[in-house]
Design an enzyme around this catalytic site. Structure first.
Site, PDB file in Angstrom:
ATOM      1  N   LYS A   1     -13.513   8.496  -3.622  1.00 34.68           N
ATOM      2  CA  LYS A   1     -13.352   7.404  -2.665  1.00 34.68           C
ATOM      3  C   LYS A   1     -13.990   6.127  -3.243  1.00 34.68           C
ATOM      4  CE  LYS A   1     -12.301   7.765   1.236  1.00 34.68           C
ATOM      5  NZ  LYS A   1     -11.023   7.596   1.956  1.00 34.68           N
TER       6      LYS A   1
ATOM      7  N   CYS B   1       0.857  -1.190   0.000  1.00 33.06           N
ATOM      8  CA  CYS B   1       0.000   0.000   0.000  1.00 33.06           C
ATOM      9  C   CYS B   1       0.894   1.240   0.000  1.00 33.06           C
ATOM     10  CB  CYS B   1      -0.892  -0.013   1.232  1.00 33.06           C
ATOM     11  SG  CYS B   1      -2.066   1.353   1.296  1.00 33.06           S
TER      12      CYS B   1
ATOM     13  N   HIS C   1       3.223   8.030   7.731  1.00 29.86           N
ATOM     14  CA  HIS C   1       2.601   7.674   6.450  1.00 29.86           C
ATOM     15  C   HIS C   1       1.298   8.421   6.233  1.00 29.86           C
ATOM     16  CE1 HIS C   1      -0.439   5.390   8.553  1.00 29.86           C
ATOM     17  NE2 HIS C   1      -0.873   4.781   7.481  1.00 29.86           N
TER      18      HIS C   1
ATOM     19  N   ASN D   1       3.868   0.006   3.330  1.00 31.52           N
ATOM     20  CA  ASN D   1       3.631  -1.294   3.991  1.00 31.52           C
ATOM     21  C   ASN D   1       4.521  -2.343   3.333  1.00 31.52           C
ATOM     22  OD1 ASN D   1       1.597  -0.283   5.631  1.00 31.52           O
ATOM     23  ND2 ASN D   1      -0.037  -1.526   4.779  1.00 31.52           N
TER      24      ASN D   1
ATOM     25  N   HIS E   1      -3.866   6.956  -3.458  1.00 32.77           N
ATOM     26  CA  HIS E   1      -3.548   6.054  -2.346  1.00 32.77           C
ATOM     27  C   HIS E   1      -4.239   4.718  -2.593  1.00 32.77           C
ATOM     28  CE1 HIS E   1      -4.165   4.945   2.188  1.00 32.77           C
ATOM     29  NE2 HIS E   1      -3.080   4.374   1.701  1.00 32.77           N
TER      30      HIS E   1
ATOM     31  N   GLY F   1      -2.960   9.118  10.628  1.00 34.22           N
ATOM     32  CA  GLY F   1      -3.143   8.049  11.620  1.00 34.22           C
ATOM     33  C   GLY F   1      -4.497   8.167  12.292  1.00 34.22           C
TER      34      GLY F   1
END
Length: 478
Positions: free
Chosen positions: A476, A98, A397, A328, A236, A400
């Protein structure tokens, strides 16, 4: 350890925003300013203490965005020697590979200020980039096995607009022993074939932003092709079904091996194996296949976004790649004069200018470190500093999570979410969802204050801000 207050009793300071905490099973480094550090709950220390039971750990840290995950906190950097260390799927994360990607344009904010223009872009992007969790890829002519074998170099040439799409990335191809692909169930190919170039759900997104350049780094921004008010696209996403299945299959395999070895941990979700073991080598090699899928998936999402911009602004429109990176993974890197396996779970590598691990295109300047905020807040483009060596060049990253999805839906109203997105104003951040209720768990209130996260990283001299990315529209997954 029950709180940050109790942590203070077992702590050393190594300069601004750098705390070293002596836990029962080893040392944990935490990079956070006082405001962020005070919010860390007891569970994050408990999880770190469990992680430190993994034999021969060389180093472990949290970035300021750290929060509770499965087996390991998101925001963890953990390091073992390649010679006699361990690999842990739990400290890689379920969405292997990711990461983030940014493309630039020659457009200025004023060119898309009109809401109708932004709505047209959203509609065009949804035409080329499937956003439904169960929708299929638009690229069935791509051999998914070539992608997992060779990464970007496995894509047909027609999907590579220019050489920059292969060079301005953290890594275009991850080499590994491809015979390990024979260990995967046949169904993984079926699922993955339908997901290349698809966004996924949860916190994955495509965001149209404009830049505010930091005056101190204006020269560097110019070298990267950035200017004040410039429209950019941030992406992302990760390895979708391929990475998910690699993780699930080998979590089971390694957990069974740990039982046979007589190895246990207080946290049953924390799994690991010696790097040199069959189980460790199998996981590592297949993890690299997932990294190849992840970088290719973001590439194909970006290809779709490029087509969408061409529909709206004309066929000559180009979207040069700024950079693509992961947050990741576990990667072999050379530190302290020896090869190390550096795990980053929800942590971004930010290399300084001149560092030998930089992609050749960014050897001189250092590479852009891409840090997303949350919906309605700024994202950041940063540059690593030499002092980042103390944390193996890891930074945050993102913001959070501050609370779970369930808790967010219980505590935050749609009206509050609308205000965060400036709904009804000229500066409204447009979203592709008809109802914000469906993505309420992704509202800014679900996340930590990204400005405090960035302040923590800058204050610790891990990285510096080159540009703020201000959101104008967000796509999204459904």
């Amino acid at each position: 350890m029950n709180s940050a207050m109790e942590a203070n009793e077992n702590m050393k300071y190594h300069g601004a925003n750098h705390h070293e905490i002596e836990l029962g099973n080893g040392k944990l480094h935490v990079f956070a300013n006082d405001e962020v550090f005070g919010t860390f709950e007891a569970k994050v220390y408990e999880m770190a203490n469990n992680n430190l039971l993994i034999p021969r750990n060389q180093y472990m840290s949290y970035t300021p965005d750290a929060h509770v995950g499965i087996g390991t906190c998101i925001g963890t950097t953990a390091v073992w020697s390649m010679k006699d260390g361990c690999v842990s799927p739990s400290i890689v994360g379920s969405d292997i590979g990711c990461g983030m990607r940014v493309h630039t344009t020659r457009l200025h904010k004023r060119d898309i200020q009109n809401k109708a223009t932004r709505r047209a872009l959203i509609a065009a992007i949804e035409k080329y980039v499937p956003t439904g969790e169960r929708t299929n890829s638009n690229y069935e002519d791509i051999d998914v096995m070539e992608v997992v074998r060779h990464g970007l170099k496995g894509l047909p040439g027609k999907y590579v607009p220019d050489e920059r799409w292969l060079t301005h990335v953290e890594q275009a191809e991850f080499a590994y022993d491809r015979t390990y692909l024979n260990d995967l169930p046949p169904k993984i190919v079926k699922y993955a074939r339908g997901q290349l170039g698809t966004l996924g759900s949860g916190n994955h997104f495509i965001e149209i932003q404009y830049l505010e350049i930091e005056a101190e780094y204006a020269d560097l921004a110019a070298k990267w092709g950035l200017f004040d008010g410039q429209v950019v696209v941030m992406i992302h996403s990760g390895s979708r079904a391929w990475g998910g299945m690699v993780g699930r299959e080998h979590n089971k395999t390694i957990k069974e091996a740990m039982r046979l070895w007589g190895v246990s941990n207080p946290d049953p979700n924390l799994i690991y194996a010696p790097i040199a073991s069959h189980e460790g080598q199998t996981y590592l090699n297949l993890m690299y296949s997932a990294l190849n899928f992840a970088v290719s998936n973001r590439h194909m999402i970006a290809h779709g976004v490029r087509e969408a911009f061409r529909d709206v602004f004309g066929p000559e429109t180009e979207l040069p790649v700024l950079y693509d990176l992961m947050h990741n993974y576990a990667l072999k890197e050379f530190h302290r004069g020896q090869p190390m396996l550096v795990h980053r779970k929800g942590a971004t590598r930010a290399l300084p200018p001149g560092h030998f691990l930089n992609a050749p295109a960014y050897k001189e300047t250092g590479h852009p470190a891409l840090i997303p905020g949350s919906m309605g807040t700024s994202s950041y483009i940063m540059i690593g500093k030499d002092e980042g060596l103390k944390n193996f060049y890891s930074i945050c990253h993102g913001a959070g999570r501050a609370r779970s999805r369930k808790a967010t839906k219980e505590l935050v109203t749609v009206d509050q979410f609308e205000r965060s997105l400036k709904v009804g104003t000229d500066d409204e951040i447009l979203v592709n969802h008809r109802s914000l209720q469906t993505i309420l768990d992704e509202c800014p209130q679900a996340y930590k204050d990204v400005d405090q996260i960035i302040d923590s990283v800058v204050g610790a001299s891990l990285a510096a801000v080159v540009a703020k990315c201000k959101p104008m529209a967000a796509i999204k997954g459904v």
